[in-house]
Write an enzyme that holds these catalytic residues in place. Structure first.
Site, PDB file in Angstrom:
ATOM      1  N   ARG A 167     -33.483  -7.984  55.542  1.00 24.68           N
ATOM      2  CA  ARG A 167     -32.488  -7.428  56.480  1.00 24.68           C
ATOM      3  C   ARG A 167     -32.640  -8.023  57.876  1.00 24.68           C
ATOM      4  NH1 ARG A 167     -34.887  -3.275  53.701  1.00 24.68           N
ATOM      5  NH2 ARG A 167     -33.561  -2.151  52.234  1.00 24.68           N
ATOM      6  N   ILE A 168     -33.884  -8.082  58.357  1.00 28.07           N
ATOM      7  CA  ILE A 168     -34.097  -8.560  59.730  1.00 28.07           C
ATOM      8  C   ILE A 168     -33.897 -10.073  59.806  1.00 28.07           C
ATOM      9  CG2 ILE A 168     -35.775  -8.759  61.615  1.00 28.07           C
ATOM     10  CD1 ILE A 168     -37.007  -6.093  60.569  1.00 28.07           C
ATOM     11  N   ASP A 195     -37.780 -18.054  51.370  1.00 33.19           N
ATOM     12  CA  ASP A 195     -38.084 -16.701  50.902  1.00 33.19           C
ATOM     13  C   ASP A 195     -38.545 -16.817  49.463  1.00 33.19           C
ATOM     14  OD1 ASP A 195     -37.860 -13.902  49.972  1.00 33.19           O
ATOM     15  OD2 ASP A 195     -36.708 -13.558  51.802  1.00 33.19           O
ATOM     16  N   PRO A 229     -42.830  -9.284  55.250  1.00 27.86           N
ATOM     17  CA  PRO A 229     -43.842  -8.221  55.324  1.00 27.86           C
ATOM     18  C   PRO A 229     -45.224  -8.839  55.107  1.00 27.86           C
ATOM     19  CG  PRO A 229     -42.733  -8.179  53.193  1.00 27.86           C
ATOM     20  CD  PRO A 229     -42.046  -9.234  54.011  1.00 27.86           C
ATOM     21  N   ASN A 278     -49.894 -13.536  51.844  1.00 29.55           N
ATOM     22  CA  ASN A 278     -49.502 -14.293  53.042  1.00 29.55           C
ATOM     23  C   ASN A 278     -50.364 -13.988  54.270  1.00 29.55           C
ATOM     24  OD1 ASN A 278     -48.550 -11.864  53.990  1.00 29.55           O
ATOM     25  ND2 ASN A 278     -46.388 -12.334  53.711  1.00 29.55           N
ATOM     26  N   ALA A 300     -42.915  -9.647  62.998  1.00 28.89           N
ATOM     27  CA  ALA A 300     -43.053  -9.045  61.657  1.00 28.89           C
ATOM     28  C   ALA A 300     -44.381  -8.292  61.527  1.00 28.89           C
ATOM     29  CB  ALA A 300     -42.898 -10.116  60.592  1.00 28.89           C
ATOM     30  N   ARG A 301     -45.453  -9.012  61.210  1.00 29.07           N
ATOM     31  CA  ARG A 301     -46.770  -8.384  61.090  1.00 29.07           C
ATOM     32  C   ARG A 301     -47.830  -9.318  61.648  1.00 29.07           C
ATOM     33  NH1 ARG A 301     -44.709  -4.368  61.053  1.00 29.07           N
ATOM     34  NH2 ARG A 301     -44.678  -2.651  59.562  1.00 29.07           N
ATOM     35  N   ASP A 343     -44.547  -9.943  68.910  1.00 25.22           N
ATOM     36  CA  ASP A 343     -44.345  -8.495  69.097  1.00 25.22           C
ATOM     37  C   ASP A 343     -45.380  -7.710  68.297  1.00 25.22           C
ATOM     38  OD1 ASP A 343     -42.838  -6.300  70.238  1.00 25.22           O
ATOM     39  OD2 ASP A 343     -42.110  -5.900  68.195  1.00 25.22           O
ATOM     40  N   GLU A 376     -53.699  -4.912  66.553  1.00 25.40           N
ATOM     41  CA  GLU A 376     -52.919  -4.091  67.492  1.00 25.40           C
ATOM     42  C   GLU A 376     -53.188  -2.587  67.390  1.00 25.40           C
ATOM     43  OE1 GLU A 376     -48.978  -5.263  65.872  1.00 25.40           O
ATOM     44  OE2 GLU A 376     -48.563  -3.126  65.725  1.00 25.40           O
ATOM     45  N   HIS A 415     -45.243  -4.273  70.152  1.00 28.52           N
ATOM     46  CA  HIS A 415     -44.514  -3.762  68.963  1.00 28.52           C
ATOM     47  C   HIS A 415     -43.315  -2.901  69.388  1.00 28.52           C
ATOM     48  CE1 HIS A 415     -45.360  -3.224  64.434  1.00 28.52           C
ATOM     49  NE2 HIS A 415     -44.070  -3.037  64.645  1.00 28.52           N
TER      50      HIS A 415
HETATM   51  P1  NAD Z   1     -36.809  -6.482  53.921  1.00 25.06           P
HETATM   52  O1  NAD Z   1     -37.561  -5.699  52.896  1.00 25.06           O
HETATM   53  O2  NAD Z   1     -35.354  -6.268  54.084  1.00 25.06           O
HETATM   54  O3  NAD Z   1     -37.042  -8.048  53.667  1.00 25.06           O
HETATM   55  C1  NAD Z   1     -38.296  -8.623  53.451  1.00 25.06           C
HETATM   56  C2  NAD Z   1     -38.055 -10.023  52.869  1.00 25.06           C
HETATM   57  O4  NAD Z   1     -39.320 -10.683  52.836  1.00 25.06           O
HETATM   58  C3  NAD Z   1     -37.508 -10.031  51.442  1.00 25.06           C
HETATM   59  O5  NAD Z   1     -36.384 -10.883  51.371  1.00 25.06           O
HETATM   60  C4  NAD Z   1     -38.671 -10.589  50.612  1.00 25.06           C
HETATM   61  O6  NAD Z   1     -38.257 -11.325  49.488  1.00 25.06           O
HETATM   62  C5  NAD Z   1     -39.354 -11.462  51.654  1.00 25.06           C
HETATM   63  N1  NAD Z   1     -40.758 -11.781  51.385  1.00 25.06           N
HETATM   64  C6  NAD Z   1     -41.724 -10.993  50.893  1.00 25.06           C
HETATM   65  N2  NAD Z   1     -42.888 -11.658  50.831  1.00 25.06           N
HETATM   66  C7  NAD Z   1     -42.643 -12.907  51.297  1.00 25.06           C
HETATM   67  C8  NAD Z   1     -43.446 -14.073  51.471  1.00 25.06           C
HETATM   68  N3  NAD Z   1     -44.755 -14.071  51.163  1.00 25.06           N
HETATM   69  N4  NAD Z   1     -42.848 -15.184  51.965  1.00 25.06           N
HETATM   70  C9  NAD Z   1     -41.545 -15.193  52.270  1.00 25.06           C
HETATM   71  N5  NAD Z   1     -40.729 -14.125  52.122  1.00 25.06           N
HETATM   72  C10 NAD Z   1     -41.279 -13.003  51.637  1.00 25.06           C
HETATM   73  O7  NAD Z   1     -37.597  -6.209  55.286  1.00 25.06           O
HETATM   74  P2  NAD Z   1     -36.996  -6.245  56.767  1.00 25.06           P
HETATM   75  O8  NAD Z   1     -36.386  -4.927  57.070  1.00 25.06           O
HETATM   76  O9  NAD Z   1     -36.238  -7.486  56.981  1.00 25.06           O
HETATM   77  O10 NAD Z   1     -38.378  -6.296  57.605  1.00 25.06           O
HETATM   78  C11 NAD Z   1     -39.189  -7.471  57.605  1.00 25.06           C
HETATM   79  C12 NAD Z   1     -40.506  -7.170  58.289  1.00 25.06           C
HETATM   80  O11 NAD Z   1     -40.290  -6.927  59.683  1.00 25.06           O
HETATM   81  C13 NAD Z   1     -41.169  -5.865  57.816  1.00 25.06           C
HETATM   82  O12 NAD Z   1     -41.900  -6.050  56.638  1.00 25.06           O
HETATM   83  C14 NAD Z   1     -42.051  -5.534  58.968  1.00 25.06           C
HETATM   84  O13 NAD Z   1     -43.285  -6.216  58.776  1.00 25.06           O
HETATM   85  C15 NAD Z   1     -41.340  -6.116  60.175  1.00 25.06           C
HETATM   86  N6  NAD Z   1     -40.804  -5.105  61.117  1.00 25.06           N
HETATM   87  C16 NAD Z   1     -41.150  -5.196  62.429  1.00 25.06           C
HETATM   88  C17 NAD Z   1     -40.644  -4.295  63.361  1.00 25.06           C
HETATM   89  C18 NAD Z   1     -40.969  -4.392  64.847  1.00 25.06           C
HETATM   90  O14 NAD Z   1     -40.679  -3.466  65.611  1.00 25.06           O
HETATM   91  N7  NAD Z   1     -41.545  -5.474  65.324  1.00 25.06           N
HETATM   92  C19 NAD Z   1     -39.818  -3.252  62.928  1.00 25.06           C
HETATM   93  C20 NAD Z   1     -39.467  -3.196  61.571  1.00 25.06           C
HETATM   94  C21 NAD Z   1     -39.968  -4.121  60.671  1.00 25.06           C
END
Ligand code: NAD
Length: 331
Positions: free
Chosen positions: A154-155, A174, A206, A211, A233-234, A258, A263, A296
């Site tokens: 999604r992001i 991906d 994630p 990873n 992300a993380r 971020d 953290e 964050h």
């Molecule tokens: P999502 O579940 O919609 O998408 C995650 C994507 O990652 C999927 O398409 C999946 O196939 C892919 N993926 C999984 N493992 C992978 C890998 N090893 N290599 C490549 N792609 C891989 O999640 P989202 O809502 O887009 O969120 C993504 C990440 O953003 C979250 O997991 C979280 O860590 C982070 N996040 C950060 C904040 C912030 O405030 N900074 C807030 C929300 C989420």
């Protein structure tokens, strides 16, 4: 129906009250987190809404179940701090909020990149000292760059749209290919291909056991000289020591972070002064003008906070009324 909501911050309270009034459902908001000292506050309620980094331990979940509450709705995505055995043993129903505003994170990420490309921290410092000269801080333009998006969830997809709006070429990697993006020919097959082509690397995966430290000395070595790194992300995705080495050598032109691998206990805390921040590596990064560290906060918008609160309450109501919810998490 009565719901208790734990760990409610002041910025969440108006959205909780709005929902309670609209639905005509009593919601008790407490600022304390859910732990052994506060679990008994839930007695007499039908469900609990929660959000904390602190673990939801077996002892707490056993007590909650003994008090008759087995409907637990998290206001965030991650459920890794919930004791899975205690969930199964006690027949808990657990929901999360899988998406509260992907655009919040995407907008923040791209705005941080733009600050870096336009040397904003450097100009702010110069201007604070009365130096209004241009040189030598010449900027770069995103429209002529290739952005490598790692993970098109999604992001990642929300960020791609914004990069494309700027006119950048977007490539993506991906483990799962989104059919729509596949048709557009956006995917590369390997991370190595993405590293070789990208001027900007935007991480949106994630953290998984596969990873951990995916950006390390070896992967930085495969990237273009002067690459820009974005991690909203993380923290675990980046080996921080390797990033510092890559910044020192100039391999990485700059980074917007971020998240940070250490953290927990540091971000969202006030240490009173810069020197008192108890992490030398983080201070090393914070001092650099080509690195933007933020605690964050990419998610922290009015829209996202409202959605976290109200989606979680909707989930909890569904669990109480029907024993099911669309955002139920399987343990
Ligand atoms: P999502 O579940 O919609 O998408 C995650 C994507 O990652 C999927 O398409 C999946 O196939 C892919 N993926 C999984 N493992 C992978 C890998 N090893 N290599 C490549 N792609 C891989 O999640 P989202 O809502 O887009 O969120 C993504 C990440 O953003 C979250 O997991 C979280 O860590 C982070 N996040 C950060 C904040 C912030 O405030 N900074 C807030 C929300 C989420």
């Amino acid at each position: 129906m009565k719901i208790i909501a734990y760990g409610i911050r002041d910025d969440e309270r108006p959205y909780l009250e709005e929902w309670s009034q609209d639905q005509g459902i009593e919601v008790k908001a407490v600022s304390e987190l859910l732990d052994e000292s506060t679990v008994d506050l839930a007695k007499g309620y039908d469900g609990a809404v929660v959000y904390q980094q602190k673990p939801y331990t077996a002892a707490v979940l056993d007590r909650l179940a003994a008090d008759g509450i087995t409907n637990l709705s998290l206001r965030n995505v991650g459920v890794d701090n919930v004791d899975a055995d205690a969930v199964k043993r006690n027949g808990f129903k657990v929901t999360n909020v899988p998406a509260y505003s992907p655009e919040a994170i995407a907008e923040f990420t791209v705005s941080q990149l733009m600050q870096l490309l336009r040397r904003a921290p450097t100009f702010a410092r110069k201007q604070a000292h009365g130096d209004l000269r241009w040189a030598p801080d010449i900027a770069d333009e995103l429209n002529s760059m290739t952005v490598g998006v790692v993970a098109t969830g999604r992001i990642g997809r929300a960020a791609m749209k914004i990069y494309q709006g700027f006119g950048a070429k977007v490539i993506a990697y991906d483990v799962f290919h989104n059919p729509e993006l596949e048709k557009q020919g956006i995917y590369v097959d390997t991370l190595d291909e993405l590293y070789a082509q990208a001027d900007v690397i935007s991480l949106h995966a994630p953290a998984t056991k596969d990873n951990n430290h995916m950006l390390n000395d070896e992967s930085f070595g495969k990237m273009k000289d002067g690459v820009w790194i974005l991690n909203p992300a993380r923290g675990a995705l980046i080996d921080t020591d390797a990033l510092i080495r890559a910044l020192d050598s100039g391999k990485v032109a700059g980074a917007a972070l971020d998240v940070y691998e250490d953290e927990v206990g540091i971000f969202n805390a006030d240490f009173g002064s810069f020197d008192a921040i108890p992490d030398e590596r983080l201070k090393n990064l914070l001092k650099r003008e080509n690195v933007l560290v933020s605690p964050h906060i990419a998610f922290y918008t009015r829209t996202a906070v409202k959605n976290m609160v109200q989606f979680a309450l909707n989930n909890n109501k569904q669990l109480i009324e029907t024993g099911k919810a669309e955002n139920e998490v399987a343990f």
